[in-house]
Design an enzyme around this catalytic site. Structure first.
Site, PDB file in Angstrom:
ATOM      1  N   THR A 163      -6.339  -5.674   0.879  1.00 53.49           N
ATOM      2  CA  THR A 163      -5.697  -4.694   0.015  1.00 53.49           C
ATOM      3  C   THR A 163      -5.298  -5.375  -1.277  1.00 53.49           C
ATOM      4  O   THR A 163      -5.114  -6.584  -1.294  1.00 53.49           O
ATOM      5  CB  THR A 163      -4.372  -4.221   0.691  1.00 53.49           C
ATOM      6  OG1 THR A 163      -4.687  -3.549   1.886  1.00 53.49           O
ATOM      7  CG2 THR A 163      -3.547  -3.321  -0.177  1.00 53.49           C
ATOM      8  N   GLY A 165      -3.577   3.631   6.783  1.00 53.56           N
ATOM      9  CA  GLY A 165      -2.695   2.473   6.860  1.00 53.56           C
ATOM     10  C   GLY A 165      -1.406   2.696   6.078  1.00 53.56           C
ATOM     11  O   GLY A 165      -1.022   3.831   5.769  1.00 53.56           O
ATOM     12  N   ASP A 166      -0.767   1.607   5.747  1.00 50.70           N
ATOM     13  CA  ASP A 166       0.510   1.689   5.031  1.00 50.70           C
ATOM     14  C   ASP A 166       0.335   1.918   3.532  1.00 50.70           C
ATOM     15  O   ASP A 166       1.257   2.408   2.859  1.00 50.70           O
ATOM     16  CB  ASP A 166       1.324   0.401   5.239  1.00 50.70           C
ATOM     17  CG  ASP A 166       0.567  -0.827   4.757  1.00 50.70           C
ATOM     18  OD1 ASP A 166      -0.654  -0.910   5.015  1.00 50.70           O
ATOM     19  OD2 ASP A 166       1.186  -1.702   4.137  1.00 50.70           O
ATOM     20  N   THR A 176       0.872  -6.100   2.104  1.00 50.48           N
ATOM     21  CA  THR A 176      -0.508  -6.138   2.579  1.00 50.48           C
ATOM     22  C   THR A 176      -0.483  -6.725   3.984  1.00 50.48           C
ATOM     23  O   THR A 176       0.493  -7.361   4.379  1.00 50.48           O
ATOM     24  CB  THR A 176      -1.433  -6.976   1.671  1.00 50.48           C
ATOM     25  OG1 THR A 176      -0.933  -8.321   1.630  1.00 50.48           O
ATOM     26  CG2 THR A 176      -1.494  -6.437   0.262  1.00 50.48           C
ATOM     27  N   GLY A 204      -1.082  -2.801   8.562  1.00 51.64           N
ATOM     28  CA  GLY A 204      -0.406  -1.615   8.060  1.00 51.64           C
ATOM     29  C   GLY A 204       0.447  -0.917   9.095  1.00 51.64           C
ATOM     30  O   GLY A 204       1.485  -0.331   8.762  1.00 51.64           O
TER      31      GLY A 204
END
Ligand code: ASP
Length: 356
Positions: free
Chosen positions: A209, A239-240, A260, A263
């Protein structure tokens, strides 16, 4: 925080048998007691893959751009890069061989956020997230709706799966599909073993990420996170990165944070929000990152996510930028890094690790 406090902070409640690495090379954070003031902006921070992003974002800020436009312009360089297999064009696909991208953006002065998740066929999801921020009353658009919105705003559809990424996915399909992310009641994924097998077979497999946050000379803060997410994920997995408060958060009165790495752990800890709250309570950025990572470690309960020593077996790297210009980063495990532009120089640095 002085070294004694730092040691006490790290030791308190750390997973029992886990050895700790003291963050002696605290980049940008004070090693003296009390809260130190930074020199103000402009400052840009990014993940380890963001050296070109911090340079670009700093150029934009110096030319007078709003920090939110600066971070989105910075990460676009990495989204466009076919050789970065963790973001945008060339990112590793999901289990079905389809690239699905996630991104969020937040603008400090207006406290407005925009995000897209599981977006297909558009190489710059951060730019679409910025359109959601500016041109809708919503925060998060997903899947087909996000794509329709992007096309309405003139984004061009294209196949994001490069030959290199397709070949990697095919090798994973042929060799590793018994180790996918589906679980039954008794099963535990041995992530270390899976990563080792992938490495032996030369198959790229990773989280990956880019996060980028910027502070301008006026003290305004913005941030952005953009990703292709976990390689070979279950289609539709988010993901986050596009979750405001998890992969990224800004409070213009305090600063910005981002994450990063795994996540799922960052979503379940509201990682970026928590880190900004720690700064609001007076912690310097690096200490705020470490406190969030320790919270994640303390709340990691599943056996498949723990090493024999009791520490998490996955990495998360947190990044934090305070409104007064202080910055810092920390990782759960060794190997994390970040990039910083302080207005004069851009450089990549190791993130201090919570665990050896
Ligand atoms: N956090 C991203 C996700 O879980 C991946 C990463 O940062 O490595 O989708």
């Amino acid at each position: 925080m002085n070294d004694l406090n730092r040691r006490a902070f790290l030791a308190a409640g750390a997973a029992a048998a886990a050895p700790l690495v003291l963050p002696l090379t605290a980049a940008g954070a004070s090693t003296t007691a009390g809260v130190r003031r930074g020199r103000g902006g402009p400052v840009v921070i990014s993940s380890g893959n963001g050296l070109r992003a911090v340079i670009k974002a700093m150029e934009e800020i110096k030319a007078g751009a709003d920090p939110v436009d600066a971070v989105v312009a910075g990460v676009a360089i990495v989204e466009d890069d076919p050789d970065d297999m963790s973001v945008g064009y060339g990112g590793l696909p999901n289990e079905d061989g389809v690239v699905q991208l996630d991104s969020s953006v937040m603008h400090g002065p207006s406290h407005k956020a925009g995000a897209v998740a599981a977006l297909e066929n558009i190489r710059n999801p951060a730019q679409v997230a910025l359109k959601v921020l500016r041109r809708t009353d919503h925060v998060l658009l997903v899947g087909a709706g996000a794509l329709k919105f992007a096309k309405a705003h003139g984004f061009k559809e294209e196949n994001l799966l490069t030959e290199k990424a397709r070949e990697a996915w095919l090798r994973w399909k042929e060799n590793l599909n018994a180790d996918d992310d589906w679980l039954n009641d008794e099963q535990h994924v041995d992530r270390d073993a899976r990563a080792e097998r992938a490495e032996q077979l030369g198959i790229p497999w990773h989280y990956g990420t880019i996060h980028c946050a910027a502070l301008n000379a006026a003290g305004d803060v913005s941030a952005c996170t953009t990703t292709s997410g976990l390689s070979y994920k279950i289609p539709g997995r988010v993901g986050d990165s596009p979750i405001v408060g998890a992969g990224m958060f800004v409070d213009n009165e305090v600063g910005a944070a981002g994450a990063t790495g795994r996540g799922e752990a960052v979503i379940q800890s509201c990682g970026a929000f928590q880190t900004v709250q720690h700064m609001a309570a007076g912690l310097e950025p690096e200490q705020a990152c470490l406190k969030t990572l320790k919270w994640i470690a303390d709340h990691t309960k599943r056996r498949s996510l723990l090493a024999a020593s009791g520490r998490p077996n996955f990495n998360v790297t947190m990044y934090a930028l305070r409104k007064d210009g202080l910055w810092g980063s920390a990782s759960m495990l060794k190997g994390g890094s970040f990039t910083i532009h302080d207005g004069t120089d851009a450089r990549r640095m190791a993130s201090p690790a919570l665990f050896e």
